[in-house]
Write a protein that holds these residues in place. Structure first.
Motif, mmCIF file in Angstrom:
data_model
loop_
_atom_site.group_PDB
_atom_site.id
_atom_site.type_symbol
_atom_site.label_atom_id
_atom_site.label_comp_id
_atom_site.label_asym_id
_atom_site.label_seq_id
_atom_site.Cartn_x
_atom_site.Cartn_y
_atom_site.Cartn_z
ATOM 1 N N ALA A 62 -4.001 7.845 -11.579
ATOM 2 C CA ALA A 62 -2.966 7.530 -10.662
ATOM 3 C C ALA A 62 -3.471 7.388 -9.131
ATOM 4 O O ALA A 62 -3.284 6.433 -8.404
ATOM 5 C CB ALA A 62 -1.982 8.608 -10.564
ATOM 6 N N LEU A 63 -4.586 8.255 -8.882
ATOM 7 C CA LEU A 63 -5.359 8.192 -7.707
ATOM 8 C C LEU A 63 -6.165 6.868 -7.616
ATOM 9 O O LEU A 63 -6.377 6.043 -6.604
ATOM 10 C CB LEU A 63 -6.035 9.147 -7.178
ATOM 11 N N GLU A 64 -6.947 6.701 -8.504
ATOM 12 C CA GLU A 64 -7.857 5.457 -8.844
ATOM 13 C C GLU A 64 -6.965 4.079 -8.679
ATOM 14 O O GLU A 64 -7.355 3.455 -7.818
ATOM 15 C CB GLU A 64 -8.696 5.440 -9.986
ATOM 16 N N LYS A 65 -5.938 4.181 -9.233
ATOM 17 C CA LYS A 65 -5.115 2.909 -9.265
ATOM 18 C C LYS A 65 -4.651 2.686 -7.760
ATOM 19 O O LYS A 65 -4.520 1.766 -7.209
ATOM 20 C CB LYS A 65 -3.960 3.134 -10.099
ATOM 21 N N ALA A 66 -4.266 3.857 -7.136
ATOM 22 C CA ALA A 66 -3.797 3.715 -5.487
ATOM 23 C C ALA A 66 -4.790 3.184 -4.745
ATOM 24 O O ALA A 66 -4.707 2.414 -3.832
ATOM 25 C CB ALA A 66 -3.241 4.966 -5.159
ATOM 26 N N VAL A 67 -6.031 3.883 -4.972
ATOM 27 C CA VAL A 67 -7.202 3.343 -3.900
ATOM 28 C C VAL A 67 -7.655 1.992 -4.223
ATOM 29 O O VAL A 67 -7.963 1.121 -3.234
ATOM 30 C CB VAL A 67 -8.390 4.396 -4.665
ATOM 31 N N VAL A 68 -7.543 1.357 -5.507
ATOM 32 C CA VAL A 68 -7.755 -0.043 -5.604
ATOM 33 C C VAL A 68 -6.909 -0.652 -5.126
ATOM 34 O O VAL A 68 -6.888 -1.826 -4.284
ATOM 35 C CB VAL A 68 -7.964 -0.140 -7.228
ATOM 36 N N ALA A 69 -5.326 -0.272 -5.114
ATOM 37 C CA ALA A 69 -4.452 -1.204 -4.686
ATOM 38 C C ALA A 69 -4.286 -1.237 -3.034
ATOM 39 O O ALA A 69 -4.219 -2.246 -2.386
ATOM 40 C CB ALA A 69 -2.964 -0.621 -5.225
ATOM 41 N N ILE A 70 -4.687 -0.265 -2.353
ATOM 42 C CA ILE A 70 -4.901 -0.020 -0.995
ATOM 43 C C ILE A 70 -6.100 -0.909 -0.498
ATOM 44 O O ILE A 70 -5.915 -1.657 0.462
ATOM 45 C CB ILE A 70 -4.829 1.289 -0.651
ATOM 46 N N ALA A 71 -7.084 -0.857 -1.221
ATOM 47 C CA ALA A 71 -8.452 -1.627 -0.665
ATOM 48 C C ALA A 71 -7.911 -3.100 -0.904
ATOM 49 O O ALA A 71 -8.506 -4.036 -0.123
ATOM 50 C CB ALA A 71 -9.507 -1.046 -1.689
ATOM 51 N N ARG A 72 -7.461 -3.638 -1.995
ATOM 52 C CA ARG A 72 -6.994 -4.853 -2.056
ATOM 53 C C ARG A 72 -5.914 -5.483 -0.980
ATOM 54 O O ARG A 72 -6.104 -6.495 -0.377
ATOM 55 C CB ARG A 72 -6.550 -5.140 -3.422
ATOM 56 N N ALA A 93 0.624 -1.187 -0.135
ATOM 57 C CA ALA A 93 -0.060 0.021 0.009
ATOM 58 C C ALA A 93 0.734 1.228 -0.187
ATOM 59 O O ALA A 93 0.580 2.187 -0.673
ATOM 60 C CB ALA A 93 -1.105 0.081 1.250
ATOM 61 N N LEU A 94 2.009 1.094 0.723
ATOM 62 C CA LEU A 94 2.843 2.571 0.626
ATOM 63 C C LEU A 94 3.546 2.625 -0.545
ATOM 64 O O LEU A 94 3.676 3.837 -1.120
ATOM 65 C CB LEU A 94 3.979 2.341 1.730
ATOM 66 N N ARG A 95 3.888 1.477 -1.308
ATOM 67 C CA ARG A 95 4.280 1.722 -2.890
ATOM 68 C C ARG A 95 3.178 2.142 -3.626
ATOM 69 O O ARG A 95 3.719 3.190 -4.635
ATOM 70 C CB ARG A 95 5.014 0.447 -2.967
ATOM 71 N N ALA A 96 2.103 2.008 -3.260
ATOM 72 C CA ALA A 96 1.078 2.389 -4.359
ATOM 73 C C ALA A 96 0.954 3.730 -4.062
ATOM 74 O O ALA A 96 0.715 4.644 -4.898
ATOM 75 C CB ALA A 96 -0.146 1.640 -3.758
ATOM 76 N N VAL A 97 0.989 4.248 -2.853
ATOM 77 C CA VAL A 97 0.798 5.787 -2.526
ATOM 78 C C VAL A 97 2.101 6.462 -2.946
ATOM 79 O O VAL A 97 1.800 7.609 -3.754
ATOM 80 C CB VAL A 97 0.779 5.968 -1.065
ATOM 81 N N ALA A 98 3.130 5.687 -2.637
ATOM 82 C CA ALA A 98 4.412 6.752 -3.387
ATOM 83 C C ALA A 98 3.855 6.976 -5.082
ATOM 84 O O ALA A 98 4.355 7.879 -5.554
ATOM 85 C CB ALA A 98 5.895 6.078 -3.095
ATOM 86 N N GLU A 99 3.648 5.714 -5.728
ATOM 87 C CA GLU A 99 3.378 5.945 -7.282
ATOM 88 C C GLU A 99 2.260 6.925 -7.427
ATOM 89 O O GLU A 99 2.621 7.897 -8.574
ATOM 90 C CB GLU A 99 3.109 4.622 -7.745
ATOM 91 N N ALA A 100 1.105 6.996 -6.697
ATOM 92 C CA ALA A 100 0.150 7.951 -6.831
ATOM 93 C C ALA A 100 0.560 9.359 -6.716
ATOM 94 O O ALA A 100 0.505 10.459 -7.346
ATOM 95 C CB ALA A 100 -0.720 7.786 -6.194
ATOM 96 N N ASP A 101 1.564 9.415 -5.358
ATOM 97 C CA ASP A 101 2.114 10.899 -5.175
ATOM 98 C C ASP A 101 3.103 11.596 -6.486
ATOM 99 O O ASP A 101 2.896 12.576 -6.852
ATOM 100 C CB ASP A 101 2.979 10.789 -3.885
ATOM 101 N N ALA A 102 3.647 10.576 -6.928
ATOM 102 C CA ALA A 102 4.466 10.919 -8.090
ATOM 103 C C ALA A 102 3.834 11.273 -9.369
ATOM 104 O O ALA A 102 3.946 12.211 -10.111
ATOM 105 C CB ALA A 102 5.397 9.867 -8.336
ATOM 106 N N GLY A 103 2.532 10.568 -9.378
ATOM 107 C CA GLY A 103 1.789 10.893 -10.581
ATOM 108 C C GLY A 103 1.236 12.079 -10.449
ATOM 109 O O GLY A 103 0.948 13.095 -11.405
ATOM 110 N N VAL A 104 0.513 12.578 -9.136
ATOM 111 C CA VAL A 104 -0.051 13.533 -8.916
ATOM 112 C C VAL A 104 0.831 14.939 -9.050
ATOM 113 O O VAL A 104 0.687 15.918 -9.605
ATOM 114 C CB VAL A 104 -0.777 13.568 -7.482
#
Length: 348
Positions: free
Chosen positions: A325-335, A304-315
């Motif tokens: 990027a945010l949608e992808k992170a949300v799905v990854a965290i929920a999974r 989840a932390l990696r997903a957040v880091a990727e989203a932060d870079a995308g944003v």
């Protein structure tokens, strides 16, 4: 007699055209766009000017279906008392073909002491009427829908300038981030700040008044994601973005949500008050995070932390589509939040 009257009207109109762009009492005002607040302001400006000139001004506010063939002629016919009148036509792009003919004919020879206000959405529909009004030199007010954050930021700056008050660039940006895309709410917020605060309005002032609104919606996204409720998290995300919440606030909330779970999972057991002191969280948050962490594993926190880091870079410019990027992170965290139930990793 009627021809002479038409000629006289035309001459008066030619004189008025020279100052049409500056005069709310120009014979015809054309308000073009789909931003309701700006359209309403355009109408109010004309009505206020008319009533300042004549307190007994008659105002007729009509929808497109209320203006039938012949109605405009009735409303603009000469009066024995020569009263001032404002005729407002909303959604002029939806007028019938016969009514448009009436309006075009009137544009060529508008009546004295009468101001016609046409509200038109712009675009292709009803473009003939739009072109006709412009051709005769109608006063035009732009009322575009403000879909870009930069447009809303410019709007807020303009609102402060209109009041004669100063606000820092950071304060204007904070207000847009907190309030979102509703211009009425942005305008209301500026009015409240100007009324309540003396001197220059800065970011700290905006934070005290409004920042919690954006944080609340951001943390709703984060809460639903770390609870494994992907559909609800995505719904909250789309709502937040549609209301103008800054993507960076959402990535920050996601990061805080995942980190809180990681911190609490590695902390020693104890009462919420003791854990609150150890972790720097309020006791109520300890209770909430305990409920949220039930489906998490250590590996899931890392994912989840990696997903957040990727989203932060995308944003922040590393990607072409911050929303994706945010949608992808949300799905990854929920999974990741459901990983224990899927048998991945070790439980806490």
């Amino acid at each position: 007699m009627r021809d002479a009257l038409s000629v006289a009207r035309a001459m008066l109109y030619e004189m008025a055209r020279k100052t049409a762009n500056d005069d709310p009492l120009a014979p015809v005002t054309l308000a073009v766009g789909q931003e309701d607040l700006l359209l309403d302001r355009a109408v109010r400006e004309v009505v206020a000017a008319a009533r300042a000139s004549d307190a007994d001004t008659d105002v007729r506010d009509l929808t497109s279906d209320q203006l039938q063939p012949g109605t405009l002629a009735e409303l603009t016919s000469p009066s024995l008392f020569a009263e001032r009148k404002v005729v407002i036509v909303r959604n002029a792009q939806d007028l019938s073909a016969d009514t448009i003919k009436d309006v075009k004919a009137y544009l060529g020879a508008p009546a004295e002491e009468i101001t016609l206000v046409l509200l038109h959405a712009g675009g292709v529909k009803g473009k003939g009427l739009l072109d006709a009004a412009r051709k005769v030199g109608a006063r035009e007010v732009a009322c575009p829908k403000m879909t870009k954050p930069a447009d809303r930021l410019a709007f807020v700056r303009g609102e402060f300038r209109a009041t004669g008050r100063s606000a820092t660039p950071e304060a204007c940006q904070a207000l847009v981030d907190s309030i979102g895309s509703d211009l009425r709410e942005l305008a209301s917020a500026v009015t409240q700040l100007v009324a309540d605060i003396e001197g220059t309005i800065d970011e700290a002032v905006v934070g005290r008044y409004y920042t919690g609104r954006a944080e609340a919606s951001s943390f709703t996204v984060a809460d639903r994601a770390v609870e494994g409720r992907a559909a609800e998290a995505l719904e909250a995300l789309r709502w937040s973005l549609s209301t103008g919440v800054a993507p960076v606030l959402i990535t920050s909330a996601l990061a805080q949500g995942v980190r809180a779970i990681g911190k609490l999972s590695s902390a020693r057991g104890g009462r919420p008050a003791d854990l609150a002191r150890e972790l720097g969280m309020p006791p109520w948050k300890i209770d909430r995070v305990r409920q949220q962490m039930r489906g998490w594993t250590p590996d899931a926190v890392s994912v989840a932390l990696r997903a957040v880091a990727e989203a932060d870079a995308g944003v922040k410019g590393g990607g072409d589509d911050p929303e994706y990027a945010l949608e992808k992170a949300v799905v990854a965290i929920a999974r990741a939040a459901r990983s224990r139930g899927q048998g991945q990793g070790q439980g806490y």
